[in-house]
Every structure is written in C-alpha cells, then in structure tokens.
Design an enzyme around this catalytic site. Sequence first.
Site, PDB file in Angstrom:
ATOM      1  N   SER A  68      71.387  96.630  48.961  1.00 51.91           N
ATOM      2  CA  SER A  68      70.581  97.524  49.797  1.00 51.91           C
ATOM      3  C   SER A  68      69.115  97.291  49.830  1.00 51.91           C
ATOM      4  O   SER A  68      68.497  96.971  48.830  1.00 51.91           O
ATOM      5  CB  SER A  68      70.518  98.909  49.381  1.00 51.91           C
ATOM      6  OG  SER A  68      72.038  99.538  49.237  1.00 51.91           O
ATOM      7  N   HIS A  83      72.985 106.569  49.056  1.00 47.96           N
ATOM      8  CA  HIS A  83      74.217 106.137  47.941  1.00 47.96           C
ATOM      9  C   HIS A  83      74.168 107.225  46.889  1.00 47.96           C
ATOM     10  O   HIS A  83      75.526 107.283  46.399  1.00 47.96           O
ATOM     11  CB  HIS A  83      73.738 104.861  47.648  1.00 47.96           C
ATOM     12  CG  HIS A  83      73.969 103.801  48.662  1.00 47.96           C
ATOM     13  ND1 HIS A  83      75.104 103.351  48.972  1.00 47.96           N
ATOM     14  CD2 HIS A  83      73.041 102.955  49.361  1.00 47.96           C
ATOM     15  CE1 HIS A  83      74.905 102.522  50.006  1.00 47.96           C
ATOM     16  NE2 HIS A  83      73.590 102.341  50.334  1.00 47.96           N
TER      17      HIS A  83
END
Length: 500
Positions: free
Chosen positions: A336, A430
């Site tokens: 990410s 997340h």
Amino acid sequence: MRGFGPGLTTRNLLPLRFAPRPPRPPGPLLSSRPAAAAAAGSLTRAMDELLRRAVPPTPAYELREKTPAPAEGQCADFVSFYGGLTEAAERAELLGRLAQGFGVDHGQVAEQSAGVLQLREQPREAAVLLQAEDRLRYALVPRYRGLFHHISKLDGGVHFLVRLRADLLEAQALKLVEGPHVREMNGVLKSMLSEWFSSGFLNLERVTWHSPCEVLQKISESEAVHPIKNWMDMKQRVGPYRRCYFFSHCSTPGEPLVILYVALTGDISNNIQAIVKEQPPSETEERNRIAAAIFYSISLAQQGLQGVELGTFLIKRVLKELQKEFPHLGAFSSLSPIPGFTKWLLGLLGSQAKEHGRNELFTESECKEIAEVVGGPIHETLKVLLGSSEWAQSEKLVQALRAPLMRLCAWYLYGEKHRGYTLNPVANFHLQNGAVMWRINWMGDSSPRGLTSSCGLMANYRYYPEETGPNSTAYLGSKSIKASEQVLSLVAQFQKNSKL
C-alpha cells in the site's frame, strides 16, 4: 430490504439519456452584465418551479400508505432538467436549493418530540408510546428523500443518483455549495445507496485479457493508484501471475463499481516496481512459484459511491476466491501507498526550521551525516528537497535518510491519530478490515509520484484469515492496532530518538 423496493430492477442502473441542451441563441459571445443577471434570475426561477413541481409533498401520517406515488413524469422532469445543466456551479445551485428548501419540517419534529416526551411521563400502554415514536421517525424523514426514492424507480434512476452524489461531493470539495443542510442531504443519499449496493446485491467478476473491450477500457480508466500506461501494461496486469476483480451490481453485470488488483508472488513483495514493471516469471503459471497474494491496488470506479462499504467486502470475497483456487496459499497482504506522509513530514520540518537550533527529529550523528550531504541547514534544505523527487538521485542522501525516515513513517502510521484511530486513511482502511500493520518498505515506490507523496515508502498490511475478525473488533472497539515486531521496533526507536 428497506429502501430497495420492488421498483429497482435490471433497468434501473442503465445510463439515462438526457434531453439535449438547447442550442445557444445567436448573438455576441460576451453578454452585458444586465443580460447575464437576467439569465441567472431566469434560471433560478426555473429551478424553484422545478423543485416545487418535482419534489413530492409529505403525506399526513395517517395517509402515508394510501397516498398514490407521484406521476413518473414529475421525477423524469427533474432528471432531464438536471442533465441539461452543464456547469458545475449550476448543478451545485440546484442541489443547494433542494437541500435547503425540501428537508425536514422542524415544526413537525418539535411537535412530535413533545408528544413522545409527554407520553413518557404518563403511564400509558406501550402501543401508544410506540406509535408516537413512529410518528416522530416519520417526521424526521426529509422531503427530498421521497424524490430520490421515486427517481430510483425510473430507467437508470439509481445510476443517475450515483452521478448526482458524485456531483454533490465535487461541489462540496470546490466549496460551490456548503452548510449543514447539504451535508445532511449527502448523508441521506449515502445511506440510501448503501442499502442498494449492499454485499448481497454485488457480483464478483474477474477480468482477463479476453474480457470485453468496454470492461478493459473502464478498468484502465479507473485505476487511480498505479496508472495504466497502455494496452500492453493492461495485458500484463490481467495476465499470468496476476488477478483483477471487480464488483458489479446484480442488475448491471459488467459495470465496475470497485476494482482490486492482485499479484501472485513467491513471497510478500516489498516494492511496487517488481509488480507493475517487471515481467512475470513465465507465460504459464506454475503453482509451486505462488506462495503469496498481494493486493496492490484498489480503486473506486464510481465516485458517487464514496463512503459506501465496497472495498472491505471486495477484499474479503477475493481472499476467499483465491483460497479456493490456491488451497496451499499461505500469505495474503497488501502493498500500500502511504499518502500524506510527505506532507506531514514537511510540516514537522517547517516548524523545526522556524526555531533555529531546535532538533527533535534526528540524532546528532544523523544531523552531521545529512548536513555533510546537503551542505546547509538540514531542516530548511530537506523541506525543499523532499518536496520533489530529485533528492532520490543522491545515493548518499538516500542512505543518510533511510533510518530516520523509516522510524518517522512508523510513528506516522502507528502513533498519529484522528479521534483515536490512525490518521493515515489507507492504514485505517486495512486496520478496520482486521489486517496487521506488518512491514514498512524503504524505496517501495521509487516513482516520482511515490517519492513526492510518501518519500518512496510503502507498507504491507497482512491479512491472516483466522485473525481478521478479532483484529477488526479490537481496532474498532478499543482502537488497538495489531502490528509486527518490525513496526513496533521502529516506533520504539522514534520514541527514543525523537522528542515530539
């Protein structure tokens, strides 16, 4: 499901065809101020007349189930008029008037609230109090909700409402329309869309090189994290050792709502270049080469669905799909970006630079090493250098900044909070899903975009399927972050060496 209704059928998400905008009358391109003012006044009057005609009145509580629905043409008039507004400011004006003038009747709310409070003070049957509460709930429904509900029954109506909310969000971002009434209307529309686009109505579809060209084109245009350069780039991202999935609504198969890209690798990747630039190991997938699934990009294809919980469901569905296809697969992780880190860091450097001689970010040895490379006051110089991607061309500077930026990034992800949750939006996403803050990667994204937005750093958030539920509950409930030893060690180094 409440709010979905029998009117939402296969046709309701298909694109609407708007009436063509009337041609511009002949004459000079530059009109006089009085003429422009007259035109604006005429448009305002047209908006007021449209809303008066199109927004259905709220029936009396006793007649709520007996009042016939408004004529379909009334809602279609609104759709047609709105579609003819080509300027963002005009659409914002109409939406602002809708929010301001057709919300909740506050007089009714006050009256019904007083009735509920009075009944609570008197011993009455439960049915009487429950009916009073139901009257209050009814009074709290804004009038424009009825308009949205009836539009959803038109051909392409839900698709129109998604676009309308995208316009509303854009108008708010540009400050074309503001205020509590607008925010409330956005919340109401978001709630309705959340019901229409709940997980039970979503289909998981996989994209391959043999998918329809229209789908490949939409997927390519929607990629917001790592832009797709050409068709060969697209072919690689849906080819061997790669997967691409999207959610579509059950009524419109093939129309992407949210898209997830996955790389099938031998281990958990620590840099994006290895995924989006390097060629896969072979044209044919060999299962013994696949040990990890890396979620490296998730993009929303319909901006009007911002805030609707689609990404979380997509990751969970894809994870299960990959477990079926590769039962031996043992590692699931994201790779990410860390948007906002550079901005946060530049803010710290700026505040340090204003107080000459103050140093709370670097150790003495780090200050000396960095100063030797940059040849000047480190805080002022670094603030200039880190604002672009050129600093990464100096190997000495890259090496000198590695240790301090790694621990500063760890603190930014783990320690910087907003209302108790992590400040970084990607990390927050997340962690809410139940992932573990697993690893921070130096030079994980050495592209100009990666260097300017996050100093080249990327993060892995690892998904352990059996632990995502408890981790999510702990984060959302007690705001507890599950992190690896690497991250916690970097956080401890920050707390030891920095004095923020």
